[in-house]
Design a protein around this motif. Sequence first.
Motif, PDB file in Angstrom:
ATOM      1  N   UNK A 337       0.797  -1.224   0.000  1.00  0.00           N
ATOM      2  CA  UNK A 337       0.000   0.000   0.000  1.00  0.00           C
ATOM      3  C   UNK A 337       0.829   1.272   0.000  1.00  0.00           C
ATOM      4  N   UNK A 338       2.147   1.124   0.248  1.00  0.00           N
ATOM      5  CA  UNK A 338       3.034   2.289   0.206  1.00  0.00           C
ATOM      6  C   UNK A 338       3.153   2.801  -1.229  1.00  0.00           C
ATOM      7  N   UNK A 339       3.162   4.130  -1.372  1.00  0.00           N
ATOM      8  CA  UNK A 339       3.333   4.726  -2.698  1.00  0.00           C
ATOM      9  C   UNK A 339       4.739   5.304  -2.829  1.00  0.00           C
ATOM     10  N   UNK A 340       5.456   4.807  -3.791  1.00  0.00           N
ATOM     11  CA  UNK A 340       6.795   5.330  -4.105  1.00  0.00           C
ATOM     12  C   UNK A 340       6.631   6.417  -5.167  1.00  0.00           C
ATOM     13  N   UNK A 341       7.292   7.542  -4.945  1.00  0.00           N
ATOM     14  CA  UNK A 341       7.195   8.635  -5.915  1.00  0.00           C
ATOM     15  C   UNK A 341       8.460   8.680  -6.766  1.00  0.00           C
ATOM     16  N   UNK A 342       8.313   8.295  -8.019  1.00  0.00           N
ATOM     17  CA  UNK A 342       9.397   8.392  -8.992  1.00  0.00           C
ATOM     18  C   UNK A 342       9.144   9.659  -9.802  1.00  0.00           C
ATOM     19  N   UNK A 343      10.186  10.463 -10.019  1.00  0.00           N
ATOM     20  CA  UNK A 343       9.988  11.685 -10.789  1.00  0.00           C
ATOM     21  C   UNK A 343      11.172  11.946 -11.708  1.00  0.00           C
ATOM     22  N   UNK A 344      10.875  12.609 -12.805  1.00  0.00           N
ATOM     23  CA  UNK A 344      11.891  13.017 -13.767  1.00  0.00           C
ATOM     24  C   UNK A 344      11.779  14.521 -13.955  1.00  0.00           C
ATOM     25  N   UNK A 345      12.930  15.216 -13.996  1.00  0.00           N
ATOM     26  CA  UNK A 345      12.931  16.672 -14.163  1.00  0.00           C
ATOM     27  C   UNK A 345      13.974  17.077 -15.188  1.00  0.00           C
ATOM     28  N   UNK A 346      13.576  17.887 -16.132  1.00  0.00           N
ATOM     29  CA  UNK A 346      14.473  18.416 -17.153  1.00  0.00           C
ATOM     30  C   UNK A 346      14.949  19.807 -16.725  1.00  0.00           C
ATOM     31  N   UNK A 347      16.215  20.119 -17.001  1.00  0.00           N
ATOM     32  CA  UNK A 347      16.820  21.397 -16.632  1.00  0.00           C
ATOM     33  C   UNK A 347      16.600  21.715 -15.152  1.00  0.00           C
ATOM     34  N   UNK A 348      17.009  20.821 -14.264  1.00  0.00           N
ATOM     35  CA  UNK A 348      16.743  21.022 -12.832  1.00  0.00           C
ATOM     36  C   UNK A 348      17.480  22.228 -12.248  1.00  0.00           C
ATOM     37  N   UNK A 349      18.604  22.603 -12.846  1.00  0.00           N
ATOM     38  CA  UNK A 349      19.360  23.749 -12.338  1.00  0.00           C
ATOM     39  C   UNK A 349      18.840  25.085 -12.808  1.00  0.00           C
ATOM     40  N   UNK A 350      17.825  25.063 -13.682  1.00  0.00           N
ATOM     41  CA  UNK A 350      17.233  26.300 -14.218  1.00  0.00           C
ATOM     42  C   UNK A 350      18.263  27.192 -14.917  1.00  0.00           C
ATOM     43  N   UNK A 351      19.295  26.560 -15.452  1.00  0.00           N
ATOM     44  CA  UNK A 351      20.357  27.355 -16.082  1.00  0.00           C
ATOM     45  C   UNK A 351      20.772  26.841 -17.456  1.00  0.00           C
ATOM     46  N   UNK A 352      20.096  25.826 -17.980  1.00  0.00           N
ATOM     47  CA  UNK A 352      20.441  25.276 -19.296  1.00  0.00           C
ATOM     48  C   UNK A 352      19.168  25.030 -20.104  1.00  0.00           C
ATOM     49  N   UNK A 353      18.512  26.081 -20.565  1.00  0.00           N
ATOM     50  CA  UNK A 353      18.896  27.497 -20.491  1.00  0.00           C
ATOM     51  C   UNK A 353      18.244  28.200 -19.301  1.00  0.00           C
ATOM     52  N   UNK A 354      18.660  29.476 -19.088  1.00  0.00           N
ATOM     53  CA  UNK A 354      18.053  30.287 -18.032  1.00  0.00           C
ATOM     54  C   UNK A 354      16.740  30.912 -18.492  1.00  0.00           C
ATOM     55  N   UNK A 355      16.585  30.995 -19.809  1.00  0.00           N
ATOM     56  CA  UNK A 355      15.497  31.796 -20.372  1.00  0.00           C
ATOM     57  C   UNK A 355      14.284  30.976 -20.795  1.00  0.00           C
ATOM     58  N   UNK A 356      14.003  29.893 -20.096  1.00  0.00           N
ATOM     59  CA  UNK A 356      12.802  29.135 -20.434  1.00  0.00           C
ATOM     60  C   UNK A 356      11.544  29.977 -20.205  1.00  0.00           C
TER      61      UNK A 356
END
Length: 388
Positions: A337-356
């Motif tokens: 019944x436990x829920x594992x949270x798997x996640x994927x994030x693109x450009x996590x540093x907010x700097x490649x690019x900065x201008x999204x």
Amino acid sequence: MKAVKKSLGALVSFVLIYFLLIPSVMASDQTKIEYLITTNRPSWERLIDTLNQDIYENYRIPSYYGAQNLRGKQLNKDLYTMRCLMVYGTPQDIENNELKNGRYRFFGQTMNGEAYVNELFPMDAWSGGYLNDRNWVPEPWKHGVTYRGGAIKKNDITTAIDSDPTLRQKINAAIHTGLTVFYGNKRNAASSNPFDKIYDETRGATTDWAQYVHIIQPPTEYTWGMGVMFHSLNGKYWYKTVPIAPFALELPEQKQENKPQPVIDLIAQQGEYNPALMVGEKDTYSVLIKNTGDVAVTTDLVWRQDGKQIKKISITIPAKGYKEHAITFTMPNVKEGTTIKLEAEINPGRNKPKSEKTFANNKVTFPIRCLGLDQRKQTGGSNPYLTK
């Protein structure tokens, strides 16, 4: 000034004008200095009206300029035409004006009758280093600093700058540009080597120069301003001429920095996804990255399990295209019944690019419910198949 800008054109373009002004060690005993002049600057006939509107818009001072200054000297048309300088009179109008290496210490007078300093006049002395490293006197009008026999006084221009943070930011940028043009990009005209660089543009870009510079003629959108700043050495004040660039002037590298950037939006979407697994069971999970921009983007992609990073890669997403990335996930031994949270994030540093366009859609989550231990009886045989 909005009406003036509209009449003069929305865009300001620049041309490079070279004057053979600075003595050097070159064979011709001359070298070049760059002046960036607005090609659609005010005509001579409209100059006073245009600049007065500009001064009022920026400094809230009405009717600043006149055809004559407060001492009755005429505006110098040649210096405006050649260099966009607002100088009244001539060098001969300054008492005891020193001439050295073919240059006068002062061009003439300001609107208020002060001596208008010549930034090309050789320095009286120079002990090396960078202008950034001098202990400049802050607010010299408060510290009894004297200049040409009189105490420096706070003027209306400085008062306006102190009361308007936006104007202060513009003035600091204009001072930085002026110092870069005259003392950063090229050379120190007064040193033994005329190509010495004496201003560090990188450090100077964030300095609050407005607190040090006594502005004797304010910059406008189209004309150079001029100022002086002071430091004390051996009980004596030394001044340095500070050219202040027109607000509309941008150096080539500044134009590159300020040019419109392509609009990019990276979007993370769920790909393969199994919402429930038994303990020890494996499955494939994938993220689909969409690039809405007109240029390909290379950036980072991270995978996390319950907030802890488990994988990081560099990924390139083509322009107006997609890229998929998959990982294999194994359900850990957790309570049913436990829920594992798997996640994927693109450009996590907010700097490649900065201008999204936005970072709100850069992350996608895969909640995976644990079904507990596999209680099925293991027969050792293969799974049955339907007969053909």
